[in-house]
Design an enzyme around this catalytic site. Structure first.
Site, mmCIF file in Angstrom:
data_model
loop_
_atom_site.group_PDB
_atom_site.id
_atom_site.type_symbol
_atom_site.label_atom_id
_atom_site.label_comp_id
_atom_site.label_asym_id
_atom_site.label_seq_id
_atom_site.Cartn_x
_atom_site.Cartn_y
_atom_site.Cartn_z
ATOM 1 N N SER A 103 64.190 -15.398 -40.299
ATOM 2 C CA SER A 103 64.040 -13.938 -40.252
ATOM 3 C C SER A 103 63.609 -13.396 -41.610
ATOM 4 O O SER A 103 62.733 -12.523 -41.709
ATOM 5 C CB SER A 103 65.358 -13.271 -39.848
ATOM 6 O OG SER A 103 65.588 -13.340 -38.466
ATOM 7 N N ASP A 126 65.791 4.268 -30.919
ATOM 8 C CA ASP A 126 66.751 3.337 -30.339
ATOM 9 C C ASP A 126 66.371 3.015 -28.913
ATOM 10 O O ASP A 126 66.128 3.909 -28.111
ATOM 11 C CB ASP A 126 68.157 3.952 -30.356
ATOM 12 C CG ASP A 126 69.147 3.086 -29.602
ATOM 13 O OD1 ASP A 126 69.600 3.512 -28.519
ATOM 14 O OD2 ASP A 126 69.441 1.973 -30.062
ATOM 15 N N HIS A 167 71.267 -7.045 -39.724
ATOM 16 C CA HIS A 167 70.024 -7.806 -39.709
ATOM 17 C C HIS A 167 68.809 -6.933 -39.999
ATOM 18 O O HIS A 167 67.957 -7.270 -40.833
ATOM 19 C CB HIS A 167 69.863 -8.512 -38.362
ATOM 20 C CG HIS A 167 68.754 -9.517 -38.325
ATOM 21 N ND1 HIS A 167 67.451 -9.171 -38.017
ATOM 22 C CD2 HIS A 167 68.743 -10.856 -38.565
ATOM 23 C CE1 HIS A 167 66.695 -10.254 -38.065
ATOM 24 N NE2 HIS A 167 67.450 -11.289 -38.390
ATOM 25 N N VAL A 205 62.737 -0.036 -52.440
ATOM 26 C CA VAL A 205 62.061 0.777 -53.464
ATOM 27 C C VAL A 205 62.069 0.069 -54.812
ATOM 28 O O VAL A 205 63.067 -0.528 -55.216
ATOM 29 C CB VAL A 205 62.753 2.155 -53.594
ATOM 30 C CG1 VAL A 205 62.044 3.015 -54.634
ATOM 31 C CG2 VAL A 205 62.791 2.858 -52.243
ATOM 32 N N ASP A 232 68.213 2.282 -51.556
ATOM 33 C CA ASP A 232 67.064 1.444 -51.902
ATOM 34 C C ASP A 232 66.006 1.426 -50.795
ATOM 35 O O ASP A 232 65.048 0.660 -50.861
ATOM 36 C CB ASP A 232 67.507 0.014 -52.223
ATOM 37 C CG ASP A 232 66.830 -0.533 -53.484
ATOM 38 O OD1 ASP A 232 66.002 0.192 -54.070
ATOM 39 O OD2 ASP A 232 67.132 -1.676 -53.877
ATOM 40 N N ASP A 285 63.956 -4.707 -34.351
ATOM 41 C CA ASP A 285 65.105 -5.429 -34.886
ATOM 42 C C ASP A 285 66.381 -4.696 -34.479
ATOM 43 O O ASP A 285 66.373 -3.886 -33.562
ATOM 44 C CB ASP A 285 64.976 -5.496 -36.415
ATOM 45 C CG ASP A 285 65.562 -6.766 -37.003
ATOM 46 O OD1 ASP A 285 66.792 -6.942 -36.930
ATOM 47 O OD2 ASP A 285 64.793 -7.593 -37.546
#
Length: 437
Positions: free
Chosen positions: A368, A206, A218, A229, A196, A187
């Site tokens: 998505s 990368d 995204h 979490v 979180d 992604d």
């Protein structure tokens, strides 16, 4: 210098020269390029013949292998010279035994004609356009209805997660939270520093040319739906809060925080190769585009290894592109899309509350997000059945969808897997132990 040392030095120089030729400076794809003038070519990457025992000096075997064998690099160099191509990138896909190259066409060359010539060249295993793909999400809108009660979680926004309750994720987490299941998320960049997602990002890489820790919208949204979490007194709850993510950045937004992003054959192939080399059990592809021969080979290889591949249905609902057109890929449409193909799985994809870079939260829409829900559901199932196959798991979710209505119901799927209808007797309950960070 002795002749022995001179020979060793010359071999090392040749290997280094091949390395330099095989690995041009990395290109930052997000900086822009003309896809219409770029092609992908693959040649066989066979092991180089070993020198005879009498001619092999001590230490030769320890010389590094730079981007595949010398013979493959030489073949690529000859192709470049013969067709007037300019090499932009090169890499080796070990499982396919291919050396792949991105070439720029010579000025005024006709791409279709040149590709046809390359496809008939016996040295070439594959020749195709460098194709482009898009992630499939857009900005959402806040829900105006009242929050659903969620007394078993201390996450303040869980009551606003309509999608979470729609697929019965809370009830499912009484049995499993996806512990030990690793998911390759191919992604845009993921904000691993988001509180979180604490402890959920196992690896970041990368393949675009920027930085692995680039925090983009995204990828962060999809990651939040899958494994935010639980019970950390913050934000939301992921469908599989115990699952771990391998965040592979292969896509980039047109502007820093745009809702959508683009990828290409090269970046996706690198990310899929990394997923193959990892211990991922699921690959999440919340993106779509044209059919792509190289990417199909990589997905086929992943499936042959038992990796479950999940893809998003594009807005035009075409089922012949990448990745949903590949046999065995679990195709996912938004539950709100009533015209989606019957064979697709469906999950909530409209106004889904999820994570945003910088520690924020917001709503997003698109297939998505629906795909992320199914990936999380599969992680819950795989935590209970480590050897589960894609077709079997998809059938469980398909059956749950038929029973529940428009969307999958992961708790029903778990009940069917365990042959225990009582699993979902209550639609809420105490989540499985250890849901905290």
């Amino acid at each position: 210098m002795t002749s022995h040392r001179r020979w060793l030095a010359s071999v090392a120089a040749l290997v280094l020269a091949a390395a330099v030729q095989a690995a041009p400076p990395p290109q930052d794809w997000s900086a822009g390029y003309d896809a219409a003038r770029l092609i992908v070519v693959a040649v066989a990457d066979k092991p180089d013949p070993q020198p005879s025992a009498g001619a092999t000096p001590r230490g030769y075997d320890a010389l590094p292998n730079y981007s595949g064998g010398e013979r493959a690099a030489e073949t690529a160099a000859h192709l470049s010279a013969d067709y007037g191509l300019s090499e932009r990138a090169a890499w080796v896909i070990e499982p396919l035994r291919l050396r792949c190259l991105v070439f720029a066409l010579p000025a005024q060359a006709d791409r279709t004609q040149l590709l046809a010539e390359l496809q008939h060249d016996r040295r070439v295993r594959l020749a195709q356009p460098l194709q482009e793909f898009e992630t499939l999400a857009s900005a959402g809108a806040p829900m105006v209805t009242a929050a659903m009660p969620a007394p078993d979680y201390n996450d303040p926004y869980v009551g606003l997660q309509r999608s979470f309750s729609t697929i019965s994720a809370g009830a499912a987490q009484r049995t499993t939270r996806g512990d030990g299941v690793r998911i390759a998320l191919i992604d845009t960049g993921v904000d691993a520093a988001h509180p979180d997602l604490a402890g959920r990002i196992k690896e970041q890489r990368d393949f675009v040319g920027g930085a692995a820790d680039t925090a983009e919208r995204h990828g962060t949204e999809v990651a939040g739906v899958i494994s935010a979490v639980a019970n950390n007194k913050l934000g939301i709850v992921g469908v599989a809060p115990g699952a771990q993510l391998l965040a592979y950045r292969a896509c980039w937004p047109a502007t820093p925080q745009a809702a959508s992003a683009r990828c290409n054959t090269f970046t996706l192939a690198l990310a899929l190769g990394a997923a193959l080399a990892s211990d991922a059990r699921i690959i999440n592809l919340s993106l779509g585009g044209p059919a792509d021969p190289l990417l199909q080979q990589l997905v086929d290889q992943a499936q042959s290894r038992g990796i479950v591949v999940v893809g998003a249905v594009p807005p035009d609902r075409r089922m012949d592109g990448f990745p949903v057109g590949i046999p065995g890929v679990i195709a996912v449409a938004a539950a709100e899309d009533t015209d989606a193909a019957a064979q697709t799985l469906r999950a909530p994809g409209r106004d889904v509350l999820t994570l945003e870079p910088g520690g924020h939260f917001d709503y997003a829409s698109g297939s998505s997000l629906a795909t992320a829900h199914v990936t999380g559901a599969l992680a819950l199932l795989l935590a209970l059945d480590r050897h589960g196959r894609a077709a079997e798991l998809a059938a469980l979710l398909q059956r749950s969808q038929q029973e529940a209505g428009r969307s999958i119901d992961v708790c029903r799927a778990i009940a069917a897997l365990r042959h225990d209808p009582a699993t979902c007797a209550a639609q809420a309950g105490t989540p499985a132990a250890g849901n905290g960070g």
